[in-house]
Design a protein around this motif. Structure first.
Motif, short mmCIF file in Angstrom:
data_model
loop_
_atom_site.label_atom_id
_atom_site.label_comp_id
_atom_site.label_asym_id
_atom_site.label_seq_id
_atom_site.Cartn_x
_atom_site.Cartn_y
_atom_site.Cartn_z
N ASP A 297 51.98 37.93 31.28
CA ASP A 297 53.35 38.28 30.89
C ASP A 297 54.27 37.22 31.48
O ASP A 297 54.48 37.18 32.70
CB ASP A 297 53.70 39.67 31.43
N ASP A 298 54.84 36.36 30.64
CA ASP A 298 55.67 35.26 31.13
C ASP A 298 56.89 35.76 31.90
O ASP A 298 57.34 35.10 32.85
CB ASP A 298 56.12 34.38 29.96
N ASP A 299 57.44 36.89 31.49
CA ASP A 299 58.61 37.41 32.22
C ASP A 299 58.23 37.72 33.66
O ASP A 299 59.00 37.47 34.59
CB ASP A 299 59.14 38.68 31.54
N TYR A 300 57.05 38.27 33.86
CA TYR A 300 56.60 38.62 35.21
C TYR A 300 56.11 37.38 35.97
O TYR A 300 56.54 37.12 37.10
CB TYR A 300 55.48 39.65 35.15
N ALA A 535 55.97 28.08 7.59
CA ALA A 535 55.80 27.73 9.00
C ALA A 535 54.63 28.42 9.66
O ALA A 535 54.06 27.89 10.62
CB ALA A 535 57.09 28.06 9.76
N GLY A 536 54.28 29.60 9.18
CA GLY A 536 53.16 30.32 9.79
C GLY A 536 53.61 31.22 10.93
O GLY A 536 54.58 30.95 11.63
N PHE A 537 52.86 32.28 11.11
CA PHE A 537 53.18 33.28 12.13
C PHE A 537 52.88 32.75 13.53
O PHE A 537 51.85 32.13 13.77
CB PHE A 537 52.38 34.55 11.88
N ILE A 538 53.81 32.98 14.45
CA ILE A 538 53.59 32.70 15.87
C ILE A 538 53.91 34.00 16.62
O ILE A 538 54.97 34.59 16.41
CB ILE A 538 54.51 31.57 16.37
N PRO A 539 53.00 34.47 17.47
CA PRO A 539 53.23 35.73 18.19
C PRO A 539 54.57 35.75 18.92
O PRO A 539 55.04 34.70 19.40
CB PRO A 539 52.05 35.80 19.17
N GLY A 540 55.15 36.90 19.01
CA GLY A 540 56.49 37.04 19.59
C GLY A 540 56.58 36.67 21.05
O GLY A 540 57.68 36.40 21.55
N ASP A 541 55.45 36.65 21.79
CA ASP A 541 55.52 36.33 23.21
C ASP A 541 55.38 34.84 23.50
O ASP A 541 55.38 34.42 24.66
CB ASP A 541 54.45 37.11 23.99
N TRP A 543 56.70 31.03 23.83
CA TRP A 543 57.98 30.58 24.38
C TRP A 543 59.00 30.14 23.34
O TRP A 543 60.21 30.24 23.57
CB TRP A 543 57.74 29.45 25.39
N ILE A 544 58.57 29.68 22.17
CA ILE A 544 59.52 29.21 21.15
C ILE A 544 60.47 30.32 20.74
O ILE A 544 61.62 30.09 20.38
CB ILE A 544 58.77 28.63 19.93
N HIS A 545 60.01 31.57 20.80
CA HIS A 545 60.85 32.71 20.42
C HIS A 545 61.83 33.10 21.51
O HIS A 545 62.78 33.84 21.24
CB HIS A 545 59.98 33.93 20.08
N ASP A 546 61.60 32.66 22.72
CA ASP A 546 62.50 32.98 23.83
C ASP A 546 63.77 32.16 23.64
O ASP A 546 63.77 30.93 23.74
CB ASP A 546 61.82 32.61 25.16
#
Length: 722
Positions: A297-300, A535-541, A543-546
């Motif tokens: 978990d990047d947040d943690y 573009a293709g799916f990238i999981p929400g976790d 970093w690009i989505h942050d």
């Protein structure tokens, strides 16, 4: 400093000289004294590295599918280049580190220089580790005992998931390092422990600690043995710490369990589960995730945001601390598990034969006089001032696969490559014949020979590093996006003008031979352009989505297409409107249509979609003008309809990187102009911000008024602060 790495391509385990890492915000820099070699996990990595290409593919069938999908869309050679580039990146070994804190990053208050700590750092003389993956070592716990902290936490998390109560019978299948530690921790929980392993030495070690242990290879049926010891009831729980491809282990665990028993997998085994095994007894099965809650978990881990103790009592860090407490209270005794102690320089004594009999836990001893060097010389190449010398900041996949090969092909003079961790910089410096690898990018800023700095880091660092480079008098090439806010854009624009330096963003697609041909055929005047990026799916976790780190995919990637439309239009964007899939305009999106209106009357539509099939072409551009139509498909073909003297052309996939780097190097060496006019880069970047604002407000955004409003808002804030 020295670090142990695994060469995934050649299969060699190497002690490499690399730059010592820089301490990052939220992290601690540790000088290593001891580290523990986890023979089971690390043996798998070493053997994977030694395996041939076919054997590697067999071990990762999911990756093979990804490769085949990429071949369909991008072609065979680009795909193979990407695969081999990945294999060229070495793997740092080790995750059980103990040492002394030598530096503390910004935002860290719970650690001080001089603290003895345990962490999941690699086998390296210096490691920089996020604060939530570090725990202080009690005074009465030795460094080599503390090296068992992470291994202990892995076993402890399995126990927490099995949730034993006092007096229960728990079976531990696999008495390797983690299994033996798990047995002791279960005993400390008041459990009756049964251990199973085919290695008699490990069985004897377990017995010496009071565990009822057997070797099934000696003729004892483990299922019947467990049934007899539990008066026919069966085990309350089974923790599997074994490593095997066999499906028999999970079947056996089910057979020896009582009704409604619990099974937890900590190791790696075959998982062809028989429904009847679990159906009849209503068994529960769970896979343990490493050290505990917070893992991956990047947040943690990366941002240091802890879980409230009232809701998550045992995070991975708190598990570390619990193991260290058990060591301090002598509830956990690891000394009998240590089979060898080896100095770092003699690492091959362990890695040369990781299957030798009798090995359980190996301790690496690190030198006290380790040097914290931030720069390592890699090549003997030298440069003179004003020869067009480059320094690169960032050593990720894109730098490895595209920047380094492209710059070398363009005969660029590469003096530095820097990465905060050091190892990736050294790897790419060797690959690209770069003079120096560094963990401190500021060294290239202070070097008068360096004319241009190339920034290929994560997006949130682009603006600050661009400004630092400009302040140091360097030209700048920065991978898209240039920045993440209007304020950053204004600062960069002002500095570039003040310092009279080039700022070039890596909008490579305009340099593709097909894009150049398309623009020449379109000529002047207004056009209609439809650009689609599958573009293709990238999981929400990821970093690009942050929004704070990556800025989202519209700002972070769709800007490529805004620039391409601007290039084809031969004009600047004046207004933007964006609509997105879904109903909440405040949500981050990667499924959107962007409408662009240009000064010369051109209209462009950019469809940026992440919900399409990967088997379909990733990029497609259509242009309509003067009863002519041009269609560019995935940077491999261009077709013309109604275009006099042109029906089409084909190339191997070429997104323009080669030409971009050739022009960039030539421009720097000869003192020419920026290969992309900065006013166009400014306009493209502003348009990407306006697209997000349009989605929020639900209307067209005029770039002139949008920029003016932001300038006024910023001036108001500044004046209030003053």
């Amino acid at each position: 400093m020295k670090q142990i790495i695994q060469d995934l391509k050649q299969g060699n385990t190497i002690l490499e000289e690399v730059p010592a890492p820089q301490v990052k915000a939220g992290q601690i820099l540790i000088k290593t004294t001891r580290s523990l070699i986890s023979l089971g996990t690390e043996r798998m990595l070493v053997e994977f590295g030694k395996a041939n290409f076919i054997a590697k593919a067999r071990q990762q069938p999911d990756k093979v599918k990804q490769v085949l999908d990429k071949m369909k869309t991008d072609g065979v050679m680009p795909t193979l280049e990407a695969v081999f580039n990945k294999l060229n990146q070495p793997l740092p070994l080790g995750y059980c580190n103990v040492g002394t804190v030598v530096a503390v990053g910004k935002g860290v208050s719970e650690f001080q220089v001089g603290d003895r700590v345990a962490s999941n750092g690699n086998h390296a003389e210096f490691v920089s580790v996020p604060k939530n993956l570090v725990a202080k070592v009690p005074d009465n716990v030795s460094d080599e005992e503390a090296a068992f902290t992470v291994i202990g936490a892995i076993g402890l998390q399995g126990i927490r998931l099995i949730n034993p109560t006092f007096g229960e019978t728990i079976v531990v299948t696999g008495l390797g390092l983690i299994g033996l530690v798990t047995c002791q921790l279960l005993q400390a929980n008041g459990c009756k422990v049964i251990g199973l392993d085919f290695d008699q030495q490990k069985v004897d070690l377990a017995k010496a600690k009071g565990v009822t242990a057997i070797n099934p290879g000696a003729g004892t049926d483990p299922v019947k043995f467990v049934q007899e010891l539990t008066a026919g009831v069966g085990a309350d729980g089974v923790i599997i710490t074994a490593s095997s491809k066999s499906n028999d282990i999970i079947h056996q665990a089910a057979e020896m369990s009582r009704k409604k028993g619990r099974i937890v997998l900590v190791g790696v085994i075959g998982l062809d589960i028989q429904r009847s095994d679990f159906f009849e007894k209503e068994l529960s099965f769970q896979v343990s995730c490493s050290y505990g809650p917070g893992r991956y978990d990047d947040d943690y881990e990366q941002k240091g945001i802890d879980y409230p103790i009232g809701y998550v009592r045992w995070t991975e860090k708190r598990n570390f601390e619990a193991i260290l407490q058990a060591l301090s209270l002598k509830q956990l005794d690891v000394q009998p598990l240590i089979t060898e102690r080896v100095k770092l320089e003699n690492f091959s004594e362990i890695y040369g034969d990781m299957r030798k009999q009798g090995s359980i836990a190996s301790i690496l001893e690190f030198p006290e006089d380790a040097v914290q060097n931030t720069k390592v010389k890699v090549s003997e190449k030298t440069f003179k001032a004003s020869e067009g010398v480059f320094g690169i900041i960032g050593a990720g996949n894109f730098t490895s696969s595209t920047i380094i090969p492209g710059m070398n092909a363009a005969d660029a003079n590469l003096k530095y490559i820097a990465s905060a961790g050091g190892l990736s910089a050294k790897t790419l410096a060797k690959k690209g014949d770069v003079s120096y690898a560094s963990s401190d990018y500021k060294e290239m800023l202070s070097d008068e020979q360096v004319d241009m700095v190339m920034i290929t880091t994560r997006h949130n660092l682009h603006a600050s590093m661009t400004k630092e480079a400009l302040e140091a008098g360097k030209h700048v090439f920065v991978e898209k996006p240039l920045c993440l806010t209007v304020e950053e854009l204004e600062d960069i624009s002002r500095l570039a003008e003040e310092k009279n330096r080039m700022v070039v963003v890596g909008f490579n697609r305009r340099f593709s031979p097909l894009a150049v041909k398309m623009k020449s055929l379109l000529g002047e005047g207004p056009k209609n352009i439809v650009a689609t990026m599958n573009a293709g799916f990238i999981p929400g976790d990821v970093w690009i989505h942050d929004l704070e780190v990556g800025g989202g995919r519209i700002i972070g990637e769709a800007c490529h297409y805004i620039d391409l439309c601007t290039y084809l239009a031969g004009s600047k964007v004046v207004s933007v409107c964006m609509n997105a899939l879904g109903t909440d305009p405040e949500e981050n999106t990667d499924n959107a249509s962007i409408l662009l209106k240009y000064e010369n009357g051109t209209n462009a539509v950019i469809n940026y979609f992440a919900n399409g099939s990967k088997s379909y072409s990733k990029e497609r551009i259509e242009a309509y003008s003067q009863e002519r139509t041009l269609v560019l498909d995935n940077w491999r073909s261009l077709k013309g309809y109604g275009v006099k003297g042109f029906s089409g052309m084909k190339t191997k996939q070429d997104k323009g990187h080669k030409a971009q780097f050739e022009l960039l190097v030539d421009s720097l060496k000869k003192g020419g102009k920026a290969i992309v006019p900065f006013e166009e880069t400014y306009n493209t970047t502003l348009a990407s911000f306006a697209a997000i604002e349009s989605l929020k407000q639900g209307k067209w955004i005029n770039l002139n008024s949008f920029n003016s409003e932001n300038k006024v808002s910023r001036e108001t804030v500044v004046s209030e602060l003053v």
